[in-house]
Design an enzyme around this catalytic site. Structure first.
Site, PDB file in Angstrom:
ATOM      1  N   GLU A   1      64.854  31.631  16.973  1.00  0.00           N
ATOM      2  CA  GLU A   1      64.904  31.374  15.739  1.00  0.00           C
ATOM      3  C   GLU A   1      66.608  31.752  15.284  1.00  0.00           C
ATOM      4  O   GLU A   1      67.212  32.580  15.764  1.00  0.00           O
ATOM      5  CB  GLU A   1      64.351  32.217  14.594  1.00  0.00           C
ATOM      6  CG  GLU A   1      62.856  32.023  14.690  1.00  0.00           C
ATOM      7  CD  GLU A   1      61.999  32.588  13.773  1.00  0.00           C
ATOM      8  OE1 GLU A   1      62.608  32.287  12.337  1.00  0.00           O
ATOM      9  OE2 GLU A   1      61.276  33.228  13.701  1.00  0.00           O
TER      10      GLU A   1
ATOM     11  N   HIS B   1      60.484  29.391  14.598  1.00  0.00           N
ATOM     12  CA  HIS B   1      60.315  29.884  13.594  1.00  0.00           C
ATOM     13  C   HIS B   1      58.709  29.504  12.875  1.00  0.00           C
ATOM     14  O   HIS B   1      58.113  28.583  13.183  1.00  0.00           O
ATOM     15  CB  HIS B   1      61.367  28.819  12.537  1.00  0.00           C
ATOM     16  CG  HIS B   1      61.186  29.172  11.125  1.00  0.00           C
ATOM     17  ND1 HIS B   1      61.782  30.348  10.793  1.00  0.00           N
ATOM     18  CD2 HIS B   1      60.787  28.446   9.905  1.00  0.00           C
ATOM     19  CE1 HIS B   1      61.773  30.223   9.375  1.00  0.00           C
ATOM     20  NE2 HIS B   1      61.273  29.159   8.837  1.00  0.00           N
TER      21      HIS B   1
ATOM     22  N   SER C   1      59.212  32.322   5.894  1.00  0.00           N
ATOM     23  CA  SER C   1      60.250  31.752   5.707  1.00  0.00           C
ATOM     24  C   SER C   1      60.896  31.997   3.994  1.00  0.00           C
ATOM     25  O   SER C   1      61.194  33.179   3.752  1.00  0.00           O
ATOM     26  CB  SER C   1      60.277  30.361   6.236  1.00  0.00           C
ATOM     27  OG  SER C   1      61.659  29.547   6.166  1.00  0.00           O
TER      28      SER C   1
END
Length: 294
Positions: A236, A266, A142
């Site tokens: 996602e 995610h 991320s």
């Protein structure tokens, strides 16, 4: 089986409403990220990277002369060594290397470029301890994937040698939020939605432009990037960040591997202890690292 396992994680993630305050959000990500204990055979050791807290990990049989430098996710506003300990330690095991997880400063208390400064300190820490660039893989999930790419850009700008390879897991690379999948996948992603990302981006970028390649590596010239593995789940909203960045790398003649994992959410390797696809994804990371580390 894969659907049942990831559905259990979905239930864990949605069992409580998203907290409002930063402190509460940080507590929550540690709660869900560290829901399952790390393996008992992992050796942990604290480290100080010129004032930046970090943590070594080493699995039995791993080569301590090679290292994964890891930056956790959390939108630059949450996440920690604790929340991502299972992911990074098992990635190190799969790659057969030691790991260094970095507790970089968080926004909004420390907006851009504070995290970048801490990432560079962690890199310098490894170099000062004798790790050659070709012995280092840099990775993160991320926002940590963003920080991974940003560190490469910084090193290139400084004219320094780059790491052997990079690993971007569910990376958030475009803080302008121009990817179509932010809308197309909004109904299936249990975690990442555009209004939430807008809040995080505002807190992190501060007065900096979100088009700045330092803030959004998607807009960078990626010429000369190290070989890169990008992993993203099909459930996602950030698929487009991964796919479009992989395309840019490919056009620039960078060896790039893009993996889109069906039904995965995610940063699913966080829960590798309970999700077989998380363990398999980390096995792929290990194979990639072994290919490029010298």
């Amino acid at each position: 089986m894969a659907n049942a396992e990831i559905d259990a994680i979905r239930k864990l993630l949605t069992s409580k409403a998203r907290p409002v305050g930063w402190s509460e959000r940080r507590q929550r990500i540690e709660e869900v990220g560290a829901a399952f204990p790390i393996a008992s055979d992992i050796k942990l050791e604290e480290a100080d990277c010129d004032g930046v807290r970090a943590e070594w990990s080493l699995a039995p049989g791993s080569d301590a002369s090679r290292v994964l430098l890891f930056f956790h996710g959390g939108g630059y506003c949450s996440g920690s060594i604790v929340s991502h300990r299972s992911m990074v330690t098992e990635a190190g095991r799969a790659a057969g290397v030691r790991t260094l997880a970095v507790e970089y400063r968080l926004a909004p208390e420390h907006p851009y470029p504070a995290a970048h400064e801490d990432a560079l300190k962690a890199w310098r820490f490894l170099r000062q301890r004798g790790f050659a660039p070709e012995q280092i893989i840099v990775g993160g999930d991320s926002a940590g994937g963003n920080l991974t790419a940003s560190l490469v850009l910084k090193l290139r700008a400084l004219g320094e040698a780059l790491p052997a390879c990079c690993w971007l897991a569910s990376p958030w690379l475009d803080l302008t939020m121009s990817g179509e999948t932010l809308v197309l996948k909004d109904g299936v992603d249990p975690l990442i939605h555009k209004p939430y990302l807008e809040e995080l981006a505002s807190a992190y970028a501060g007065s900096a432009s979100r088009n700045d390649p330092g803030v959004s590596p998607y807009f960078a010239d990626v010429t000369g990037f190290p070989p890169t593995l990008i992993q993203v789940g099909s459930a996602e909203t950030l698929i487009d960040d991964a796919v479009r960045f992989a395309r840019k790398l490919g056009i620039a003649d960078v060896p790039v591997t893009l993996e889109i994992w069906p039904d995965m959410i995610h940063a699913w390797p966080l829960w590798n202890a309970k999700v077989a696809e998380g363990r398999r994804a980390l096995e792929h990371v290990g194979q990639f690292a072994k290919r490029w580390l010298r």
